[in-house]
Motif scaffolding. Sequence first.
Motif, PDB file in Angstrom:
ATOM      1  N   MET A   1      -8.329  -4.265   2.370  1.00 49.16           N
ATOM      2  CA  MET A   1      -7.707  -5.328   1.574  1.00 49.16           C
ATOM      3  C   MET A   1      -6.831  -4.746   0.473  1.00 49.16           C
ATOM      4  O   MET A   1      -5.739  -5.259   0.197  1.00 49.16           O
ATOM      5  N   VAL A   2      -7.298  -3.651  -0.152  1.00 50.78           N
ATOM      6  CA  VAL A   2      -6.509  -3.023  -1.224  1.00 50.78           C
ATOM      7  C   VAL A   2      -5.195  -2.488  -0.678  1.00 50.78           C
ATOM      8  O   VAL A   2      -4.119  -2.712  -1.249  1.00 50.78           O
ATOM      9  N   LEU A   3      -5.251  -1.770   0.452  1.00 51.35           N
ATOM     10  CA  LEU A   3      -4.034  -1.161   0.997  1.00 51.35           C
ATOM     11  C   LEU A   3      -3.067  -2.220   1.524  1.00 51.35           C
ATOM     12  O   LEU A   3      -1.846  -2.036   1.451  1.00 51.35           O
ATOM     13  N   ARG A   4      -3.574  -3.332   2.034  1.00 46.93           N
ATOM     14  CA  ARG A   4      -2.687  -4.422   2.450  1.00 46.93           C
ATOM     15  C   ARG A   4      -1.876  -4.945   1.257  1.00 46.93           C
ATOM     16  O   ARG A   4      -0.697  -5.316   1.394  1.00 46.93           O
ATOM     17  N   ARG A   5      -2.505  -4.953   0.082  1.00 44.87           N
ATOM     18  CA  ARG A   5      -1.827  -5.474  -1.108  1.00 44.87           C
ATOM     19  C   ARG A   5      -0.900  -4.430  -1.739  1.00 44.87           C
ATOM     20  O   ARG A   5       0.214  -4.766  -2.159  1.00 44.87           O
ATOM     21  N   THR A   6      -1.366  -3.174  -1.811  1.00 45.25           N
ATOM     22  CA  THR A   6      -0.594  -2.143  -2.503  1.00 45.25           C
ATOM     23  C   THR A   6       0.485  -1.517  -1.639  1.00 45.25           C
ATOM     24  O   THR A   6       1.510  -1.071  -2.150  1.00 45.25           O
ATOM     25  N   ARG A   7       0.258  -1.455  -0.307  1.00 40.69           N
ATOM     26  CA  ARG A   7       1.256  -0.849   0.580  1.00 40.69           C
ATOM     27  C   ARG A   7       1.501  -1.725   1.809  1.00 40.69           C
ATOM     28  O   ARG A   7       1.196  -1.350   2.934  1.00 40.69           O
ATOM     29  N   PRO A   8       2.050  -2.920   1.592  1.00 35.44           N
ATOM     30  CA  PRO A   8       2.324  -3.799   2.738  1.00 35.44           C
ATOM     31  C   PRO A   8       3.407  -3.234   3.655  1.00 35.44           C
ATOM     32  O   PRO A   8       3.564  -3.689   4.789  1.00 35.44           O
ATOM     33  N   ASP A   9       4.163  -2.228   3.165  1.00 37.39           N
ATOM     34  CA  ASP A   9       5.269  -1.661   3.922  1.00 37.39           C
ATOM     35  C   ASP A   9       4.836  -0.659   4.982  1.00 37.39           C
ATOM     36  O   ASP A   9       5.619  -0.302   5.863  1.00 37.39           O
ATOM     37  N   LEU A  10       3.591  -0.183   4.915  1.00 34.88           N
ATOM     38  CA  LEU A  10       3.145   0.846   5.849  1.00 34.88           C
ATOM     39  C   LEU A  10       3.136   0.319   7.288  1.00 34.88           C
ATOM     40  O   LEU A  10       2.687  -0.804   7.540  1.00 34.88           O
ATOM     41  N   PRO A  11       3.621   1.117   8.245  1.00 31.51           N
ATOM     42  CA  PRO A  11       3.526   0.695   9.653  1.00 31.51           C
ATOM     43  C   PRO A  11       2.077   0.710  10.121  1.00 31.51           C
ATOM     44  O   PRO A  11       1.357   1.688   9.915  1.00 31.51           O
ATOM     45  N   ARG A  12       1.637  -0.375  10.720  1.00 37.74           N
ATOM     46  CA  ARG A  12       0.257  -0.504  11.183  1.00 37.74           C
ATOM     47  C   ARG A  12       0.276  -0.823  12.675  1.00 37.74           C
ATOM     48  O   ARG A  12       0.587  -1.947  13.068  1.00 37.74           O
ATOM     49  N   SER A  13      -0.103   0.173  13.494  1.00 37.48           N
ATOM     50  CA  SER A  13      -0.113  -0.061  14.939  1.00 37.48           C
ATOM     51  C   SER A  13      -1.273  -0.943  15.348  1.00 37.48           C
ATOM     52  O   SER A  13      -1.246  -1.595  16.389  1.00 37.48           O
ATOM     53  N   PHE A  14      -2.329  -0.967  14.523  1.00 37.52           N
ATOM     54  CA  PHE A  14      -3.452  -1.884  14.747  1.00 37.52           C
ATOM     55  C   PHE A  14      -3.725  -2.595  13.435  1.00 37.52           C
ATOM     56  O   PHE A  14      -3.825  -1.955  12.380  1.00 37.52           O
ATOM     57  N   ARG A  15      -3.837  -3.892  13.468  1.00 36.84           N
ATOM     58  CA  ARG A  15      -4.087  -4.672  12.257  1.00 36.84           C
ATOM     59  C   ARG A  15      -5.416  -5.418  12.392  1.00 36.84           C
ATOM     60  O   ARG A  15      -5.651  -6.116  13.387  1.00 36.84           O
ATOM     61  N   THR A  16      -6.268  -5.253  11.396  1.00 35.28           N
ATOM     62  CA  THR A  16      -7.525  -6.004  11.364  1.00 35.28           C
ATOM     63  C   THR A  16      -7.205  -7.493  11.351  1.00 35.28           C
ATOM     64  O   THR A  16      -6.411  -7.954  10.519  1.00 35.28           O
ATOM     65  N   PRO A  17      -7.766  -8.291  12.259  1.00 31.12           N
ATOM     66  CA  PRO A  17      -7.442  -9.722  12.284  1.00 31.12           C
ATOM     67  C   PRO A  17      -8.061 -10.471  11.103  1.00 31.12           C
ATOM     68  O   PRO A  17      -9.067 -10.035  10.537  1.00 31.12           O
ATOM     69  N   LEU A  18      -7.426 -11.568  10.735  1.00 37.83           N
ATOM     70  CA  LEU A  18      -7.971 -12.508   9.748  1.00 37.83           C
ATOM     71  C   LEU A  18      -8.334 -11.846   8.424  1.00 37.83           C
ATOM     72  O   LEU A  18      -9.389 -12.095   7.849  1.00 37.83           O
TER      73      LEU A  18
END
Length: 497
Positions: free
Chosen positions: A420-437
């Motif tokens: 949750m922290v990294l989603r907020r602080t680094r939304p720009d990072l490429p994520r090949s897999f994203r935790t749902p919901l």
Amino acid sequence: MPVAASVFRTKTVEQSVRETKEPGHRLRRDLSALDLVVFGVGVIIGTGIFVLTGRVAREYAGPAVAISFAIAGLVCALAALCYAEFASTVPVAGSAYTFSYATLGELPAWIIGWDLILEMALAAAVVAVGWSGYFASLLSTIGLDLPPDLAGETAGFNIPAMLIVLVVTAVLVAGIKISSRINAIMVTIKVAVVLLVIIAGAFSIKLANYKPFIPPAVTTETVEGVRAPLIQVLFGVTPVAFGWFGVFGAVAIVFFAFIGFDIVATTAEEARRPQRDLPIGILGSLALCTLLYVLVSLVIVGMQHYSDLSEAAPLADAFRAVGQPFFAGLISVGAIFGLTTVVLILLLGQSRVFFAMSRDGLLPEWLSHVHPRFGTPARSTIFMGVVVAVLAGLIPLSALAELVNIGTLFAFVVVSASVMVLRRTRPDLPRSFRTPLVPLVPILSILACFFVMLNLPAETWIRFVVWMLVGAVIYFAYGRRHSRLARSTASNGASVI
């Protein structure tokens, strides 16, 4: 720099990835997605399925141990979804330690790294002691009896346990691909034995053994005093086994059986295509093992009444009880292979965490050098191998297995929060897999893990707090001043005091 600021300084994801390419610190990328799944299965299927099933059914849950395994698998699945996103986004050795460094800061990263040392080193020693018991039992069947002082859980100097740790350490030093090939052979044998238990045992099931499926709650010595689950102590509930409290208490114990899928994340620097392969390895191994655990537990409690199950070798002894000694012998051989792979992969994960922490300067940096020929962190592997061998040889560790569980659950909580922290602080990072919901899944993971932690005995919490305090002392005495971030800050003119 103020102390508060210095201990929460973070290392960027880009910096973490860049350091993996430094000469002398670069690991060899030899692992495929299949290798990672096999590693996960190799470490997950072990003590839990070959040993814990009998103890937990007898003392906590009865036939409902299958429900306990399913709940534990669900809790792990929530955490696994978070691990999969992090491992594919930050493909760096160190697992939860590295993830924490990039999101929460240096002190939280140290705490989780120290926690992972507790989890993996102690787990490897516990499993090595269990391996020694099965090895002694197998020798006994061919007329070679080892003295009880030299083998098994009560041994004063456990020679087989020490030897298996040292042999596995040598294999790990020789190379990650060699380790994966040896592991693949042993995992194949182990899974074949597990399938044998399910198929052959199904013909010996007696439906009467399932009644009652959830035995009524009773007070037993198992849950008295500091052995009582913390949640029952906090809420003034009379400590009981069986019933639904027993089922949830069993979840906290069988959780040990699932330790391992997170170790797949520690091999991130050795995966050929980490962004794709790591989520497959983590989620695939967990799903397969959860299914096997539930099926095996249902078969075993159906073959033999839960109150009669053996605690030392429940699978093999259940087949002996129904007059099938041949299958019992095969299961014992499979258990030896199975526990060997668990020791191997726990030491693999431990050495990678140790390697990552020493590369960051939080532990002596000489431990982070990679062997020029084998491409493995040989120094950290040998160091931890010797430590685990000593623990396995000299200390009866089965009573401390629950410490491994609380350490693992704590790591799961930190990783779930870090997503949750990294989603907020680094939304720009490429994520090949994203935790749902997100944030729902990470929050559910945190709550589920904390609930399982509350079902661990109060004495386990006491030991865990002591271990964390020791770690804090080491960090402030050494790690904070010697970390690479501290030195880079000092070189820019700021003080780390």
